[in-house]
Scaffold this motif. Structure first.
Motif: not given
Length: 180
Positions: A106-130
């Motif tokens: 949003g405020p920082r207008a850094q969609p690439l960095l936000a995408g990395h953080v989103r990917s990180l969150q999804q990977l952590e979700q996978t890791r925790l479930a596994t």
């Protein structure tokens, strides 16, 4: 005991891109110390949060080892308390990670960095479930022959997920340097 329901309940939450981009008020309720800091500080905070997650995973693994050593009969109450505490730690970390993602989108207008953080969150979700599934399969009374054949595959999935997490963290650091 960890069940499929417990895994779902303890899964690392994710925020849809649209909610992050519009600055979801739920993510902005808390005042974060990094709110007006440079992007570099936000990336450092993500790395600190990842260290906190690593510590929570170690606590979860140690709690599971203690649980297995306690029985039969197993000291389920102690293990349940550990799982609850670790789940709370994961949830708090995830809330802050999601707030950083929303700030970047949003405020920082850094969609690439936000995408990395989103990917990180999804990977952590996978890791925790596994990891939760691995722990469930590690209880002798609940494990059948076909389950033990899956153990190496699940362990490899955790390793591959951790490698992917490290790659995303590296990309985040590199792209953040380019963004400033």
């Amino acid at each position: 005991m960890i069940t499929a329901e417990t895994v779902d309940e303890s899964a690392v939450p994710t925020v849809p891109e649209a909610a992050a981009a519009r600055g979801d008020p739920e993510l902005e309720e808390q005042t974060w110390s990094w709110k007006d800091a440079p992007i570099r500080v936000l990336v450092q905070r993500i790395h600190q949060l990842q260290a906190e997650r690593a510590q929570a995973f170690r606590r979860l693994e140690e709690g599971h080892r203690q649980y297995l050593r306690s029985g039969p009969p197993y000291d389920f109450l102690r293990y349940r308390i550990t799982v609850h505490e670790v789940t709370q730690a994961f949830a708090a970390t995830s809330r802050e990670v999601l707030a950083v993602e929303a700030e970047l989108a949003g405020p920082r207008a850094q969609p690439l960095l936000a995408g990395h953080v989103r990917s990180l969150q999804q990977l952590e979700q996978t890791r925790l479930a596994t990891v939760a599934l691995l722990q469930l399969m590690g209880v002798p009374e609940l494990t059948g022959q076909e389950d033990t054949l899956q153990l190496p595959q699940l362990k490899m999935k955790v390793i591959k997920t951790m490698e992917a997490i490290n790659e995303v963290l590296q990309d985040l650091r590199f792209d953040a340097e380019s963004a400033e």
